[in-house]
Design an enzyme around this catalytic site. Structure first.
Site, PDB file in Angstrom:
ATOM      1  NE  ARG A 154      -3.845  -2.241   2.528  1.00 59.36           N
ATOM      2  CZ  ARG A 154      -3.453  -3.483   3.013  1.00 59.36           C
ATOM      3  NH1 ARG A 154      -2.352  -3.572   3.658  1.00 59.36           N
ATOM      4  NH2 ARG A 154      -4.415  -4.222   3.357  1.00 59.36           N
ATOM      5  CB  ILE A 155       3.414   2.453   2.128  1.00 58.97           C
ATOM      6  CG1 ILE A 155       2.726   2.417   3.518  1.00 58.97           C
ATOM      7  CG2 ILE A 155       4.574   3.585   2.300  1.00 58.97           C
ATOM      8  CD1 ILE A 155       3.168   2.098   4.696  1.00 58.97           C
ATOM      9  CB  SER A 234      10.080   0.227   5.446  1.00 52.40           C
ATOM     10  OG  SER A 234       9.416  -1.138   5.372  1.00 52.40           O
ATOM     11  NE  ARG A 235       8.397  -2.592  11.277  1.00 52.79           N
ATOM     12  CZ  ARG A 235       7.790  -1.595  11.140  1.00 52.79           C
ATOM     13  NH1 ARG A 235       7.897  -0.507  10.821  1.00 52.79           N
ATOM     14  NH2 ARG A 235       6.398  -1.984  11.567  1.00 52.79           N
ATOM     15  CD  GLU A 264      12.924   2.535  15.159  1.00 50.34           C
ATOM     16  OE1 GLU A 264      11.717   2.826  15.572  1.00 50.34           O
ATOM     17  OE2 GLU A 264      13.237   2.839  14.056  1.00 50.34           O
ATOM     18  CG  HIS A 296       9.256   4.874  14.024  1.00 47.74           C
ATOM     19  ND1 HIS A 296       9.884   3.634  14.050  1.00 47.74           N
ATOM     20  CD2 HIS A 296       8.191   4.789  13.098  1.00 47.74           C
ATOM     21  CE1 HIS A 296       8.875   3.081  13.585  1.00 47.74           C
ATOM     22  NE2 HIS A 296       8.262   3.514  13.172  1.00 47.74           N
ATOM     23  CD  GLN A 297       8.635  13.472  12.370  1.00 47.09           C
ATOM     24  OE1 GLN A 297       9.513  13.813  12.788  1.00 47.09           O
ATOM     25  NE2 GLN A 297       7.693  14.723  11.891  1.00 47.09           N
ATOM     26  CB  ALA A 298       6.829   8.028   8.388  1.00 49.02           C
ATOM     27  CG  PHE A 299       3.116   6.510  13.065  1.00 45.29           C
ATOM     28  CD1 PHE A 299       2.111   6.695  13.922  1.00 45.29           C
ATOM     29  CD2 PHE A 299       4.426   6.628  13.549  1.00 45.29           C
ATOM     30  CE1 PHE A 299       2.362   6.886  15.408  1.00 45.29           C
ATOM     31  CE2 PHE A 299       4.849   6.825  14.827  1.00 45.29           C
ATOM     32  CZ  PHE A 299       3.733   7.046  15.659  1.00 45.29           C
TER      33      PHE A 299
END
Length: 341
Positions: A154-155, A234-235, A264, A296-299
């Site tokens: 999806r992304i 992603s990871r 992280e 880790h703020q993309a979400f």
């Protein structure tokens, strides 16, 4: 259902509480990460709710099972932090949020790419010091560049579409499955080596599995196009960070934008501004002028937080009612090389 909610921040509490008005679960919010030292906080709770940096290995799951926990609700899409085989053996169901707002992560990916390529953070810092010189701020047009998108779930599909249709890039893709809609708009699926050799920009959008661990390593960097830009939302463990440092030093890697990092769990989501960071590799990365790191703020959009909260609480309600768990994660998923995200 009584739920011990670990690794909570103010925004977690806000959005989970608002969504819970429709479910009525008994949510107990806990700031610490879930590990063996904090596991006693979950004693007697039939469910625990955790995030990306809570590590649920076999010893921890064994302790949770012994004190009555039968459900692990991940408020994220990834599940590499859970020993799914141990969970199955112990009778603990694991559920996740397979999709919340893919637009949030896709848009942030493009934002990172633009910020890196056009030197926006450096330009902003200069202006704050009343320095309006443009030396060292030369970027590149995205139009006509070749972009490699690794993982077209999806992304990744949204990123590929945006760069192809919005910016006029040539887009190469690599995935176990080919998306016919992407093929239909002219996106080419190629082997990973071919993608790395041709791409001016590489963006990672695959899950972390044994097959994708250190997908970007010394060998892949050596085969890559000289001066390529690397984006990872992603990871963290998709990239061998030590190899990345060497690639930056040699100039083979022209720039990096990271919203995730392999180690992280010891850094992100906390204020460490008064601490001495012990991770030498991470500190080395921050010294490069062509490296951009976010925590880790993309979400992190209002829409995504609302969707994560609603799906998480619905998963818990389904488990409490004994319904089929549509968002369950099973042990076999660990071996899927490119599970859809």
């Amino acid at each position: 259902m009584r739920v011990a909610v670990f690794s909570t921040k103010p925004y977690d509490r806000q959005y989970l509480s608002e969504a819970n008005a429709a479910f009525g679960h008994d949510l107990v919010f806990l700031e610490p990460k879930l590990d063996l030292s904090t596991a006693p906080l979950a004693d007697g709770f039939p469910a625990v709710c955790v995030f990306v940096n809570d590590k649920l290995d076999r010893p921890l799951l064994t302790q949770l099972a012994a004190t009555g926990t039968r459900l692990v609700a991940l408020r994220c899409a990834g599940f590499n932090n859970v020993d799914l085989h141990a969970a199955a053996e112990l009778g603990i169901d694991v559920v996740r949020v397979p999709a919340y707002s893919p637009h949030a992560v896709a848009e942030f990916t493009v934002a990172l790419l633009l910020a890196l390529d056009r030197r926006i953070p450096r330009a902003w810092a200069r202006v704050r010091d009343n320095n309006f010189a443009l030396d060292g701020l030369i970027g590149n047009d995205l139009f006509g560049k070749t972009v490699g998108v690794v993982g077209t779930g999806r992304i990744g599909a949204l990123v590929a579409r945006c760069l192809k249709l919005g910016f006029g890039c040539r887009v190469l893709a690599h995935d176990q499955w080919q998306d016919p809609e992407l093929v239909g708009i002219g996106i080419e699926y190629v082997p990973l080596d071919d993608l790395m050799a041709a791409a001016d920009i590489v963006s990672l959008h695959c899950p972390l599995t044994p097959q994708t661990h250190h997908l970007v390593n010394a060998a892949t960097i050596e085969r890559a196009k000289a001066g390529f830009l690397l984006i990872n939302t992603s990871r963290g463990a998709l990239i061998d960070a030590e190899a990345l440092v060497e690639g930056l030093k040699s100039g083979k890697v022209g720039g990096v934008a990271l919203d995730v990092y392999e180690q992280e769990a010891d850094l992100f989501f906390e204020d460490l501004s008064n601490e001495i960071i012990q991770d030498d590799v991470f500190q080395r990365l921050l010294t490069f002028p062509n490296v951009l790191v976010t925590g880790h703020q993309a979400f992190l959009t209002a829409e995504a937080l609302a969707a994560i909260s609603e799906t998480t609480l619905r998963n818990i309600a389904a488990a409490e009612a004994g319904h089929v768990l549509d968002n369950a994660v099973v042990a076999e998923a660990v071996s899927a090389p490119h599970a859809r995200t």
